[in-house]
Design an enzyme around this catalytic site. Structure first.
Site, PDB file in Angstrom:
ATOM      1  N   ASP A 258       0.804  -1.210   0.000  1.00  0.00           N
ATOM      2  CA  ASP A 258       0.000   0.000   0.000  1.00  0.00           C
ATOM      3  C   ASP A 258       0.841   1.266   0.000  1.00  0.00           C
ATOM      4  O   ASP A 258       0.431   2.284  -0.556  1.00  0.00           O
ATOM      5  CB  ASP A 258      -0.928  -0.005   1.224  1.00  0.00           C
ATOM      6  CG  ASP A 258      -1.974   1.094   1.179  1.00  0.00           C
ATOM      7  OD1 ASP A 258      -2.500   1.367   0.084  1.00  0.00           O
ATOM      8  OD2 ASP A 258      -2.264   1.672   2.237  1.00  0.00           O
ATOM      9  N   HIS A 263       4.065   5.639  -2.475  1.00  0.00           N
ATOM     10  CA  HIS A 263       4.235   6.865  -1.706  1.00  0.00           C
ATOM     11  C   HIS A 263       5.669   7.068  -1.213  1.00  0.00           C
ATOM     12  O   HIS A 263       6.273   8.122  -1.432  1.00  0.00           O
ATOM     13  CB  HIS A 263       3.303   6.857  -0.491  1.00  0.00           C
ATOM     14  CG  HIS A 263       1.851   6.855  -0.844  1.00  0.00           C
ATOM     15  ND1 HIS A 263       1.346   7.431  -1.993  1.00  0.00           N
ATOM     16  CD2 HIS A 263       0.775   6.353  -0.186  1.00  0.00           C
ATOM     17  CE1 HIS A 263       0.040   7.280  -2.021  1.00  0.00           C
ATOM     18  NE2 HIS A 263      -0.335   6.625  -0.942  1.00  0.00           N
TER      19      HIS A 263
END
Length: 515
Positions: A258, A263
């Site tokens: 995730d 990110h």
């Protein structure tokens, strides 16, 4: 057809409205549309950055009237304005700005995998005031392929007469290297790379974009931004919340997938990239791609997985709804990353992310190498505080720098001090949910903050050995909810003679209290 309204505000200084376009949002009834896209469009309208000819078509399952959709969005936006003044910097909605947006909304019912939906959508788009179209896929990943395929087959991606057709695709863009390659190949079978905008909302944050300004607009930093002077870099994205009712999604994803190859790698790319010759989109993206290509593939010894258990901050992950009682899904991930190039050889980048941790913190800390201690060996100093430049991204916005000075008095005694800068002390912070810049840039055709196919695949390639280990699965270690993570993550750095910066140190707490 929505009626024209005067712009609710003059454009920001130095800015001009985006070109006229029709924004087609697939997933118009979803949480992303209500909580992020509509607030972002409202903020852009408030700043006068949307063209008067703009139209917004919301595509979703189920019949409903456009007026019903507008009312639902209006209620949602007013609630956010009241509950989240930091998002809008006011507790009341700017009715003129929202009216400007709401009058341009049109609901369109259709199934995402139906030929009829796209043939009818093509007819509707043909009636719009502009042939420029942005298709935003605010849907679950399983719909990415069929939507792009249907858009292509319906002729909706053809660019003719100088008009543009663009596709915005949310993460997750694949779940590993093979799936990312497959998705890229499928999409690029119907659209050119220049039409595809793979979005990462982290890059919409002003504090993330400011990394490039800090590095390249200041003569102080760039000369020491290399292995000769930097000991290591820590990149942290810590959350105090749990999975918040998203147990089913999290069971399939986990913290590593995730957060790390998207990110955190994006932050790493901006910290580690070589200076570009300009801020041209392809030039910047080329430099970031070079970083990802130079990352040494991670192995089991480079990562630590953790899962929060019952603690001071609440119940354990396995007690969350839709989570398997014996789940081995990680809610915490730490990684040691090496960028094997001339600038960074031998410098470790330590990445960590997790839920139910001791504090909410997104930041990058760059620790310089220690000075020779010999000069201070006869002074009452056990150790010199390392020089650390910390770029605070969220929730506090700013920078701090830790360094040493002489303590007042007749004895040569060294003490640690900190210099800090907070955005709010110098600038009026504008309303922002993190999508305003990304939407605006997409309409302008500026791809700087969007990910390219090769970078997506290279990032997945670097972590693929962790996702598909050759031996036994990677252990998942428990940590108490509200703690700083599993002890094994501390050991990862301790083996290198280093330690994580505390999530709850005094300087961080002061910054957070001000945020």
């Amino acid at each position: 057809m929505p009626t024209d309204k005067d712009q609710p505000a003059a454009p920001l200084a130095g800015k001009h409205p985006a070109p006229p376009c029709t924004l087609v949002i697939f997933g118009a009834g979803g949480d992303l549309t209500k909580r992020l896209l509509m607030p972002a469009l409202y903020n852009l309208a408030s700043d006068g950055l949307l063209d008067d000819k703009m139209q917004i078509i919301g595509v979703n399952h189920g019949q409903r009237e456009t007026s019903e959709w507008r009312d639902e969005l209006s209620e949602s936006l007013r609630k956010f304005a009241a509950d989240r003044a930091s998002t809008f910097h006011t507790s009341q909605l700017n009715e003129k700005a929202w009216d400007w947006v709401s009058q341009r909304l049109q609901y369109f019912a259709g199934e995402f995998e139906s030929d009829e939906t796209f043939s009818q959508l093509a007819q509707l788009i043909a009636t719009m005031k502009t042939s420029n179209v942005v298709f935003y896929l605010a849907v679950t990943a399983r719909f990415f392929k069929p939507i792009v395929e249907h858009l292509g087959r319906a002729g909706l991606l053809k660019e003719e007469g100088g008009n543009f057709r663009r596709i915005v695709i949310e993460k997750p863009f694949g779940t590993d290297l093979a799936s990312a390659r497959d998705l890229n190949a499928h999409i690029l079978g119907y659209a050119s790379e220049s039409q595809v905008y793979r979005i990462d909302h982290f890059l919409g944050k002003d504090t993330v974009q400011s990394i490039l300004a800090v590095r390249f607009a200041n003569a102080l930093f760039e000369p020491m931004w290399r292995r000769e002077y930097i000991d290591h870099v820590q990149i942290t994205a810590a959350e105090t919340i749990g999975v918040e009712g998203r147990g089913r999604f999290y069971e399939q994803t986990g913290a590593f997938r995730d957060m790390v190859p998207n990110h955190l790698f994006q932050l790493l790319g901006m910290i580690a990239m070589e200076p570009p010759n300009s801020f041209d989109a392809e030039t910047v993206r080329d430099k970031k791609a070079e970083v990802f290509d130079a990352i040494q593939p991670l192995g089991a010894r480079d990562v630590v997985f953790g899962q929060y258990e019952k603690g001071a901050a609440g119940p354990g992950y396995r007690e969350e709804p839709d989570v398997a009682p014996e789940s081995r899904t990680e809610t915490y991930a730490a990684a040691r990353v090496y960028v094997e190039n001339w600038r960074w050889a031998g410098v470790p980048f330590y990445l960590r992310t997790g839920k139910r941790l001791a504090a909410r913190r997104t930041e990058v800390s760059v620790q310089l190498k220690a000075v020779p201690f010999r000069l201070f060996r006869d002074t009452p100093v056990d150790a010199l505080t390392p020089n650390v430049l910390t770029l605070r991204i969220d929730p506090a916005h700013g920078t701090t720098f830790d360094f040493n000075v002489k303590v007042p008095g007749p004895v040569m005694q060294v003490g640690a001090v900190q210099s800090s800068f907070n955005y709010g002390d110098f600038f009026d912070e504008r309303a922002n949910v993190g999508y305003e810049t990304l939407l605006y840039d997409c309409m302008l055709g500026d791809e700087t903050l969007f990910q390219r196919a090769d970078s997506i695949e290279t990032a997945w390639a670097a972590v693929d050995p962790v996702l598909h280990p050759q031996g036994a699965p990677i252990d998942v270690h428990g940590y108490a909810a509200g703690s700083e993570g599993p002890a094994e993550a501390d050991a990862l750095l301790a083996a290198d003679g280093r330690a994580w910066r505390s999530l709850i140190d005094k300087s961080n707490k002061k910054q957070e209290d001000k945020a």
